[in-house]
Write a protein that holds these residues in place. Structure first.
Motif, PDB file in Angstrom:
ATOM      1  N   UNK A 239      20.261   2.144  -9.540  1.00  0.00           N
ATOM      2  CA  UNK A 239      19.593   1.957 -10.828  1.00  0.00           C
ATOM      3  C   UNK A 239      19.544   3.295 -11.579  1.00  0.00           C
ATOM      4  N   UNK A 240      20.206   3.395 -12.744  1.00  0.00           N
ATOM      5  CA  UNK A 240      20.205   4.673 -13.463  1.00  0.00           C
ATOM      6  C   UNK A 240      18.817   5.105 -13.916  1.00  0.00           C
ATOM      7  N   UNK A 241      17.878   4.161 -13.998  1.00  0.00           N
ATOM      8  CA  UNK A 241      16.517   4.513 -14.393  1.00  0.00           C
ATOM      9  C   UNK A 241      15.846   5.426 -13.367  1.00  0.00           C
ATOM     10  N   UNK A 242      16.316   5.365 -12.126  1.00  0.00           N
ATOM     11  CA  UNK A 242      15.715   6.193 -11.067  1.00  0.00           C
ATOM     12  C   UNK A 242      16.127   7.657 -11.187  1.00  0.00           C
ATOM     13  N   UNK A 243      17.200   7.924 -11.944  1.00  0.00           N
ATOM     14  CA  UNK A 243      17.644   9.302 -12.138  1.00  0.00           C
ATOM     15  C   UNK A 243      18.455   9.832 -10.967  1.00  0.00           C
ATOM     16  N   UNK A 244      18.548  11.149 -10.912  1.00  0.00           N
ATOM     17  CA  UNK A 244      19.329  11.813  -9.862  1.00  0.00           C
ATOM     18  C   UNK A 244      18.463  12.833  -9.127  1.00  0.00           C
ATOM     19  N   UNK A 245      18.898  13.199  -7.930  1.00  0.00           N
ATOM     20  CA  UNK A 245      18.186  14.217  -7.150  1.00  0.00           C
ATOM     21  C   UNK A 245      18.416  15.584  -7.798  1.00  0.00           C
ATOM     22  N   UNK A 246      17.344  16.321  -7.992  1.00  0.00           N
ATOM     23  CA  UNK A 246      17.398  17.661  -8.585  1.00  0.00           C
ATOM     24  C   UNK A 246      18.377  18.532  -7.798  1.00  0.00           C
ATOM     25  N   UNK A 247      19.206  19.307  -8.499  1.00  0.00           N
ATOM     26  CA  UNK A 247      20.346  19.993  -7.887  1.00  0.00           C
ATOM     27  C   UNK A 247      19.941  20.901  -6.716  1.00  0.00           C
ATOM     28  N   UNK A 248      18.803  21.583  -6.821  1.00  0.00           N
ATOM     29  CA  UNK A 248      18.438  22.483  -5.727  1.00  0.00           C
ATOM     30  C   UNK A 248      18.005  21.726  -4.472  1.00  0.00           C
ATOM     31  N   UNK A 249      17.317  20.601  -4.682  1.00  0.00           N
ATOM     32  CA  UNK A 249      16.909  19.792  -3.537  1.00  0.00           C
ATOM     33  C   UNK A 249      18.150  19.259  -2.813  1.00  0.00           C
ATOM     34  N   UNK A 250      19.092  18.794  -3.605  1.00  0.00           N
ATOM     35  CA  UNK A 250      20.370  18.298  -3.078  1.00  0.00           C
ATOM     36  C   UNK A 250      21.130  19.411  -2.356  1.00  0.00           C
ATOM     37  N   UNK A 251      21.247  20.579  -2.994  1.00  0.00           N
ATOM     38  CA  UNK A 251      22.100  21.651  -2.456  1.00  0.00           C
ATOM     39  C   UNK A 251      21.607  22.157  -1.106  1.00  0.00           C
ATOM     40  N   UNK A 252      20.311  22.358  -0.971  1.00  0.00           N
ATOM     41  CA  UNK A 252      19.779  22.914   0.281  1.00  0.00           C
ATOM     42  C   UNK A 252      20.073  22.012   1.482  1.00  0.00           C
ATOM     43  N   UNK A 253      20.144  20.728   1.224  1.00  0.00           N
ATOM     44  CA  UNK A 253      20.306  19.768   2.310  1.00  0.00           C
ATOM     45  C   UNK A 253      21.682  19.862   2.958  1.00  0.00           C
ATOM     46  N   UNK A 254      22.632  20.555   2.301  1.00  0.00           N
ATOM     47  CA  UNK A 254      23.974  20.679   2.894  1.00  0.00           C
ATOM     48  C   UNK A 254      23.937  21.272   4.301  1.00  0.00           C
ATOM     49  N   UNK A 255      22.923  22.092   4.573  1.00  0.00           N
ATOM     50  CA  UNK A 255      22.875  22.761   5.873  1.00  0.00           C
ATOM     51  C   UNK A 255      22.644  21.769   7.017  1.00  0.00           C
ATOM     52  N   UNK A 256      21.836  20.732   6.776  1.00  0.00           N
ATOM     53  CA  UNK A 256      21.651  19.724   7.828  1.00  0.00           C
ATOM     54  C   UNK A 256      22.831  18.754   7.859  1.00  0.00           C
ATOM     55  N   UNK A 257      23.416  18.468   6.684  1.00  0.00           N
ATOM     56  CA  UNK A 257      24.626  17.634   6.667  1.00  0.00           C
ATOM     57  C   UNK A 257      25.696  18.273   7.547  1.00  0.00           C
ATOM     58  N   UNK A 258      25.871  19.596   7.392  1.00  0.00           N
ATOM     59  CA  UNK A 258      26.907  20.316   8.134  1.00  0.00           C
ATOM     60  C   UNK A 258      26.674  20.339   9.633  1.00  0.00           C
ATOM     61  N   UNK A 259      25.440  20.080  10.045  1.00  0.00           N
ATOM     62  CA  UNK A 259      25.134  20.021  11.479  1.00  0.00           C
ATOM     63  C   UNK A 259      25.274  18.616  12.044  1.00  0.00           C
ATOM     64  N   UNK A 260      25.499  17.615  11.164  1.00  0.00           N
ATOM     65  CA  UNK A 260      25.697  16.251  11.643  1.00  0.00           C
ATOM     66  C   UNK A 260      24.712  15.224  11.123  1.00  0.00           C
ATOM     67  N   UNK A 261      23.713  15.655  10.356  1.00  0.00           N
ATOM     68  CA  UNK A 261      22.683  14.732   9.851  1.00  0.00           C
ATOM     69  C   UNK A 261      23.231  13.951   8.661  1.00  0.00           C
ATOM     70  N   UNK A 262      22.972  12.648   8.521  1.00  0.00           N
ATOM     71  CA  UNK A 262      22.260  11.781   9.475  1.00  0.00           C
ATOM     72  C   UNK A 262      23.207  10.945  10.322  1.00  0.00           C
ATOM     73  N   UNK A 263      24.528  11.198  10.199  1.00  0.00           N
ATOM     74  CA  UNK A 263      25.517  10.304  10.817  1.00  0.00           C
ATOM     75  C   UNK A 263      25.760  10.574  12.293  1.00  0.00           C
ATOM     76  N   UNK A 264      25.728  11.843  12.695  1.00  0.00           N
ATOM     77  CA  UNK A 264      26.061  12.230  14.069  1.00  0.00           C
ATOM     78  C   UNK A 264      24.852  12.956  14.660  1.00  0.00           C
TER      79      UNK A 264
END
Length: 526
Positions: A239-264
């Protein structure tokens, strides 16, 4: 992987905005982090090294629109430039992450959901300045100038005054826990003066911050509707009304993605918390205050250490940037010096813990003094003399003189590297280079060789001892310097008649500290 008995080491760099070609000042931290990663790999650690690009800033969407291109097309082109520059500098990440990667989108949305479930996000109204490169700015974070209100970190990017309804994160709820964490874990933020800056900021009182942007622009869809239900529609769209995740909140999360979160989650359990985030001093607040609170809200641990390096400054102490036209193109840099020299002079000329002015002339002087004259000359003389006077034989080193010097320098080198003072580590190693060159000048092997020809048995023993020590010195320097000079290490060992036991990224092979023992290969080959 989870049952790997090796110590693990997970390090990351900040991810760079994919809005332009990278300058050397942007890649400086990636070069440093690559050295740290190679060091740990060669020590025998299960090392994971993450770098990449941040692709969801408003500034990127604006630039793409100016060029009549889609944001995705725009960032794909810029990411290719970053990857090419890193390849040219022999950067060896285990993953180059992009915030447009599907698993990162899932990770970012999952952290938002967890913060919501924990009661840490709520709907509010934001009114204030917004920097397209950096995000929302508090009144205390902007500067009034003759040209108007500016973001001190991006003075050439016009600020926007925004009033919009969005989601806020309860940073204020983590005030006490953050202060306690800083006090109980003094190693968490380094160097110390950066830790003190952040502790002072916490003690001023923390404000909640916005974590969403209104509208359906370029970014990760915010996964929660205003009523608290999912923002994903039955057809899988958002739903576009919900907007998007603020860029800094999104960017910081890359560190857990790179460790395998949430898929592995097996991989994530292995590698998280990160051992080290290497970042620039200008983004310290996000990494040491916002980020731990975000992780705790999601039920995850904070990283073990955040290291803030300084900036490469142009003449007169001005910060480098493409817009100012005072940046160094990494392509030109590598074309002029080669990848190893480019890595070496950048990390030798710029302390890893503070700002430093740099110049092309300074880099050239450093190359000539340290690499061409000192180390290059030492290797060339050693190989030449061993070939001419001993027929290429490799005598065993002695246990005098250089052996003691090496023990002292190696200890200091390790301490500096473990303390992330990369410039100090190189300085220690090159003190040993100097000691080896002084041995050549003091012993004059060419004169000993003349005495040997004249039948002097004592001179023959001395000549073999001196050349044995010099061959060993060159072997040890090449191995120890390999994290900084990954192409030179194998080349020097080949000149000395030794095999190179490590993969191109430093993995595999024997534990480096065993190889760095004086005389580790005494009596082998010849």
């Amino acid at each position: 992987m989870p049952d790997d008995a090796r110590p693990r080491f997970y390090l990351t760099t900040a991810i760079a905005y994919a809005n332009n070609q990278p300058g050397l000042h942007t890649l400086y931290e990636v070069i440093g982090a690559d050295v740290i990663a190679r060091w740990h790999r060669m020590l025998g650690h299960d090392t994971r090294f993450l770098t990449g690009t941040d692709e969801h800033s408003v500034n990127i969407a604006m630039k793409a629109a100016e060029e009549n291109r889609s944001p995705r097309d725009f960032v794909d082109e810029k990411v290719a430039l970053f990857k090419a520059a890193e390849d040219a500098l022999a950067i060896s990440p285990d993953r180059f992450i992009r915030t447009t990667d599907p698993d990162h989108i899932r990770a970012a949305q999952e952290l938002v959901r967890r913060a919501y479930a924990n009661g840490d996000i709520y709907v509010g109204t934001y009114e204030g300045w917004y920097c397209p490169n950096e995000g929302f700015r508090n009144v205390t974070d902007v500067q009034e100038t003759a040209r108007g209100t500016i973001c001190p970190n991006h003075p050439d990017v016009p600020l926007q005054w925004l009033t919009e309804k969005n989601w806020f994160f309860k940073l204020s709820a983590y005030q006490e826990r953050l202060e306690r964490h800083f006090l109980e874990h003094p190693e968490f933020v380094q160097p110390d003066h950066r830790r003190n800056e952040m502790l002072g900021f916490i003690r001023q009182g923390l404000e909640d911050f916005s974590i969403s942007r209104a509208g359906s622009g370029w970014g990760i869809p915010f996964p929660i509707a205003e009523n608290g239900e999912t923002a994903q529609r039955e057809d899988g769209s958002w739903d576009p009304e919900a907007g998007t995740i603020y860029v800094w909140y999104d960017a910081l999360i890359n560190y857990v993605t790179g460790a395998g979160f949430p898929d592995d989650l097996a991989s994530f359990e292995r590698y998280w918390p990160a051992d080290l985030h290497v970042i620039g001093k200008d983004i310290l607040r996000f990494h040491t205050i916002f980020w731990p609170a975000m992780l705790w809200s999601a039920g995850l641990e904070a990283p073990r250490q955040v290291w803030a390096h300084g900036w490469l400054l142009a003449a007169g102490g001005e910060r480098m940037s493409k817009s100012r036209g005072n940046f160094l193109d990494p392509g030109d840099f590598v074309a002029a010096f080669g990848s190893d020299v480019a890595r070496y002079v950048a990390l030798r000329e710029v302390p890893f813990d503070k700002d430093a002015e740099v110049s092309w002339d300074g880099f050239v002087r450093r190359y000539n003094a340290d690499l061409a004259n000192d180390f290059g000359n030492l290797v060339n003389r050693t190989v030449s003399m061993a070939g001419r006077y001993l027929g290429g034989e490799r005598p065993s080193p002695t246990v005098q003189g250089l052996a003691a010097e090496w023990g002292m320098r190696l200890a200091a080198y390790r301490e500096a590297l473990d303390g992330l003072l990369l410039h100090d580590a190189l300085a220690e190693l090159w003190e040993f280079v100097g000691a080896a060159n002084r041995l050549v000048d003091a012993e004059k092997p060419w004169e000993l060789a003349k005495q040997v020809k004249a039948g002097d048995g004592e001179a023959e023993e001395r000549l073999r001892g001196v050349l044995g020590d010099l061959v060993e010195a060159c072997r040890l320097i090449a191995l120890a310097a390999a994290p900084f000079l990954p192409a030179s290490g194998p080349r020097v060992l080949a000149q000395l008649g030794y095999d190179w036991p490590y993969a191109p990224d430093g993995n595999g092979g024997p534990a480096l500290l065993d190889e760095l023992a004086w005389g580790a290969h005494a009596g082998v080959g010849g």
